[in-house]
Write a protein that holds these residues in place. Structure first.
Motif, PDB file in Angstrom:
ATOM      1  N   VAL A  46     -33.890  -1.000  -9.305  1.00 16.95           N
ATOM      2  CA  VAL A  46     -34.828  -1.362 -10.370  1.00 16.95           C
ATOM      3  C   VAL A  46     -35.669  -0.129 -10.651  1.00 16.95           C
ATOM      4  CG1 VAL A  46     -36.683  -2.876 -11.125  1.00 16.95           C
ATOM      5  CG2 VAL A  46     -34.897  -3.761  -9.601  1.00 16.95           C
ATOM      6  N   TYR A  47     -35.670   0.288 -11.906  1.00 22.91           N
ATOM      7  CA  TYR A  47     -36.406   1.482 -12.320  1.00 22.91           C
ATOM      8  C   TYR A  47     -37.553   1.052 -13.229  1.00 22.91           C
ATOM      9  CZ  TYR A  47     -37.328   5.956 -14.653  1.00 22.91           C
ATOM     10  OH  TYR A  47     -37.924   7.095 -15.158  1.00 22.91           O
ATOM     11  N   ILE A  48     -38.768   1.494 -12.902  1.00 23.05           N
ATOM     12  CA  ILE A  48     -39.944   1.191 -13.719  1.00 23.05           C
ATOM     13  C   ILE A  48     -40.599   2.508 -14.098  1.00 23.05           C
ATOM     14  CG2 ILE A  48     -42.158  -0.003 -13.829  1.00 23.05           C
ATOM     15  CD1 ILE A  48     -41.167  -1.818 -11.569  1.00 23.05           C
ATOM     16  N   GLU A  49     -40.962   2.632 -15.354  1.00 23.26           N
ATOM     17  CA  GLU A  49     -41.547   3.883 -15.828  1.00 23.26           C
ATOM     18  C   GLU A  49     -42.732   3.603 -16.749  1.00 23.26           C
ATOM     19  OE1 GLU A  49     -39.816   6.236 -19.338  1.00 23.26           O
ATOM     20  OE2 GLU A  49     -39.036   7.292 -17.584  1.00 23.26           O
ATOM     21  N   GLN A  50     -43.826   4.288 -16.483  1.00 25.19           N
ATOM     22  CA  GLN A  50     -44.919   4.322 -17.444  1.00 25.19           C
ATOM     23  C   GLN A  50     -44.849   5.694 -18.095  1.00 25.19           C
ATOM     24  OE1 GLN A  50     -48.884   3.723 -15.958  1.00 25.19           O
ATOM     25  NE2 GLN A  50     -49.773   3.660 -18.004  1.00 25.19           N
ATOM     26  N   GLY A  52     -44.703   9.169 -19.354  1.00 24.94           N
ATOM     27  CA  GLY A  52     -45.523  10.354 -19.168  1.00 24.94           C
ATOM     28  C   GLY A  52     -46.442  10.320 -17.964  1.00 24.94           C
ATOM     29  N   ALA A  53     -46.450   9.232 -17.194  1.00 26.01           N
ATOM     30  CA  ALA A  53     -47.394   9.122 -16.083  1.00 26.01           C
ATOM     31  C   ALA A  53     -46.695   9.038 -14.718  1.00 26.01           C
ATOM     32  CB  ALA A  53     -48.292   7.905 -16.276  1.00 26.01           C
ATOM     33  N   TRP A  54     -45.779   8.106 -14.557  1.00 22.35           N
ATOM     34  CA  TRP A  54     -45.125   7.930 -13.259  1.00 22.35           C
ATOM     35  C   TRP A  54     -43.860   7.092 -13.441  1.00 22.35           C
ATOM     36  CZ3 TRP A  54     -44.245   2.992 -11.296  1.00 22.35           C
ATOM     37  CH2 TRP A  54     -44.923   1.954 -11.943  1.00 22.35           C
ATOM     38  N   PHE A  55     -42.995   7.152 -12.429  1.00 19.80           N
ATOM     39  CA  PHE A  55     -41.864   6.230 -12.378  1.00 19.80           C
ATOM     40  C   PHE A  55     -41.685   5.772 -10.938  1.00 19.80           C
ATOM     41  CE2 PHE A  55     -39.756  10.256 -11.396  1.00 19.80           C
ATOM     42  CZ  PHE A  55     -38.863   9.915 -10.387  1.00 19.80           C
ATOM     43  N   GLY A  56     -41.066   4.612 -10.797  1.00 19.97           N
ATOM     44  CA  GLY A  56     -40.809   4.080  -9.470  1.00 19.97           C
ATOM     45  C   GLY A  56     -39.408   3.512  -9.380  1.00 19.97           C
ATOM     46  N   ILE A  57     -38.853   3.550  -8.177  1.00 22.54           N
ATOM     47  CA  ILE A  57     -37.512   3.020  -7.929  1.00 22.54           C
ATOM     48  C   ILE A  57     -37.608   2.023  -6.778  1.00 22.54           C
ATOM     49  CG2 ILE A  57     -35.138   3.536  -7.242  1.00 22.54           C
ATOM     50  CD1 ILE A  57     -35.709   6.444  -8.215  1.00 22.54           C
ATOM     51  N   LEU A  58     -37.069   0.848  -6.992  1.00 23.60           N
ATOM     52  CA  LEU A  58     -36.907  -0.142  -5.930  1.00 23.60           C
ATOM     53  C   LEU A  58     -35.411  -0.289  -5.690  1.00 23.60           C
ATOM     54  CD1 LEU A  58     -38.271  -2.592  -4.229  1.00 23.60           C
ATOM     55  CD2 LEU A  58     -37.301  -3.983  -6.053  1.00 23.60           C
ATOM     56  N   ARG A  59     -34.997  -0.118  -4.448  1.00 19.84           N
ATOM     57  CA  ARG A  59     -33.575  -0.264  -4.109  1.00 19.84           C
ATOM     58  C   ARG A  59     -33.406  -1.449  -3.171  1.00 19.84           C
ATOM     59  NH1 ARG A  59     -29.258   4.229  -1.704  1.00 19.84           N
ATOM     60  NH2 ARG A  59     -27.710   2.698  -1.013  1.00 19.84           N
ATOM     61  N   LEU A 172     -34.907  14.591  -6.254  1.00 27.27           N
ATOM     62  CA  LEU A 172     -35.776  13.475  -6.627  1.00 27.27           C
ATOM     63  C   LEU A 172     -37.188  13.973  -6.940  1.00 27.27           C
ATOM     64  CD1 LEU A 172     -35.722  10.377  -6.925  1.00 27.27           C
ATOM     65  CD2 LEU A 172     -36.500  10.224  -4.559  1.00 27.27           C
ATOM     66  N   LEU A 173     -37.662  14.920  -6.154  1.00 26.95           N
ATOM     67  CA  LEU A 173     -39.013  15.440  -6.344  1.00 26.95           C
ATOM     68  C   LEU A 173     -39.158  16.234  -7.640  1.00 26.95           C
ATOM     69  CD1 LEU A 173     -39.852  16.550  -2.687  1.00 26.95           C
ATOM     70  CD2 LEU A 173     -40.951  14.706  -3.978  1.00 26.95           C
ATOM     71  N   THR A 174     -38.056  16.771  -8.151  1.00 27.33           N
ATOM     72  CA  THR A 174     -38.131  17.562  -9.384  1.00 27.33           C
ATOM     73  C   THR A 174     -38.013  16.700 -10.640  1.00 27.33           C
ATOM     74  OG1 THR A 174     -35.739  17.995  -9.360  1.00 27.33           O
ATOM     75  CG2 THR A 174     -37.161  19.606  -8.261  1.00 27.33           C
ATOM     76  N   LEU A 175     -37.657  15.423 -10.477  1.00 21.02           N
ATOM     77  CA  LEU A 175     -37.544  14.544 -11.639  1.00 21.02           C
ATOM     78  C   LEU A 175     -38.923  14.270 -12.215  1.00 21.02           C
ATOM     79  CD1 LEU A 175     -34.933  11.901 -10.422  1.00 21.02           C
ATOM     80  CD2 LEU A 175     -34.537  13.909 -11.831  1.00 21.02           C
ATOM     81  N   GLN A 176     -39.048  14.397 -13.519  1.00 23.38           N
ATOM     82  CA  GLN A 176     -40.333  14.161 -14.173  1.00 23.38           C
ATOM     83  C   GLN A 176     -40.154  13.111 -15.273  1.00 23.38           C
ATOM     84  OE1 GLN A 176     -43.165  15.436 -13.055  1.00 23.38           O
ATOM     85  NE2 GLN A 176     -42.152  16.648 -11.471  1.00 23.38           N
ATOM     86  N   THR A 177     -40.334  13.533 -16.508  1.00 28.75           N
ATOM     87  CA  THR A 177     -40.154  12.599 -17.612  1.00 28.75           C
ATOM     88  C   THR A 177     -38.675  12.309 -17.817  1.00 28.75           C
ATOM     89  OG1 THR A 177     -40.132  14.444 -19.174  1.00 28.75           O
ATOM     90  CG2 THR A 177     -42.255  13.368 -18.762  1.00 28.75           C
ATOM     91  N   ASP A 178     -38.383  11.115 -18.256  1.00 31.07           N
ATOM     92  CA  ASP A 178     -37.012  10.662 -18.493  1.00 31.07           C
ATOM     93  C   ASP A 178     -36.142  10.807 -17.241  1.00 31.07           C
ATOM     94  OD1 ASP A 178     -35.278   9.359 -20.143  1.00 31.07           O
ATOM     95  OD2 ASP A 178     -34.467  11.162 -21.061  1.00 31.07           O
ATOM     96  N   ALA A 179     -36.734  10.492 -16.105  1.00 35.76           N
ATOM     97  CA  ALA A 179     -36.003  10.588 -14.842  1.00 35.76           C
ATOM     98  C   ALA A 179     -34.793   9.669 -14.819  1.00 35.76           C
ATOM     99  CB  ALA A 179     -36.935  10.248 -13.678  1.00 35.76           C
TER     100      ALA A 179
END
Length: 197
Positions: A46-50, A52-59, A172-179
């Motif tokens: 599950v990918y959630i993104e706000q 320009g601010a943050w994104f999160g991944i639930l596996r 993963l750490l380098t992913l920013q916008t549109d991850a």
């Protein structure tokens, strides 16, 4: 602006769907949503993104405990959806810390009503500061509690959450916008994702 997507692995590859989070209030709700989409208890992301601010991944892998990664904890903490992912365990807090804070806030709210201040979100938002300044005997303890409960800036969670799919901790750490686009590329799920975006 928020965007949420669900990617479920099947024998034939990945299936994607956009996900409504209106009825999701807790991590358990989100985990249940992922497990319902699972095919033969295979991996669901599950990918959630706000934007320009943050994104999160639930596996979620079958009945195993969910694994979580959040790109910027402090930004996510200001979001109702981000708060779902930022569990006590993820933040390194003692389980039940929120209950203790809520009990303290309730006591401060009672003090607030004596001054004619309404109870509710406004009073609660200011309560930790007022409790730390009015109780001099507990000042050092309150300060240490505040520091330990502070949400760190930057990434938090399991950096190896997608390592078995070819996305290393460094990647993963380098992913920013549109991850999500880059994650979908690594999974070979770009086409199915584009169909739901």
């Amino acid at each position: 602006m928020y965007f949420a997507a669900l990617l479920a692995r099947t024998e034939d590859g990945w299936e994607a769907s956009d996900t409504e989070l209106d009825d999701v209030e807790t991590l358990s709700d989100l985990t249940d949503l992922a497990q319902e989409a699972s095919v033969d208890e295979d991996t669901v992301l599950v990918y959630i993104e706000q934007e320009g601010a943050w994104f999160g991944i639930l596996r979620v892998d079958g009945e195993e405990d969910p694994r979580i990664y959040v790109s910027d904890a402090s930004a996510a903490a200001r979001s109702s959806y981000g708060e779902i992912l930022l569990t006590d365990e993820l933040l390194g807090r003692e389980p039940g810390a929120e209950d203790e804070i809520a009990a303290l806030e309730e006591l401060v709210d009672l003090d607030g009503t004596e001054d004619g201040e309404p109870t509710g979100p406004t009073a609660k938002a200011t309560s930790p500061a007022s409790s730390a300044t009015t109780d001099t005997d507990a000042t050092s303890e309150s300060d240490s509690d505040f520091d330990s409960d502070a949400v760190p800036a930057g990434p938090i969670g399991e950096l190896g959450i997608l390592a078995d799919f070819g996305i290393s901790e460094k990647d993963l750490l380098t992913l920013q916008t549109d991850a999500l686009t880059e994650i979908a590329d690594a999974l070979g799920a770009s086409e199915v994702l584009e169909a739901v975006r």
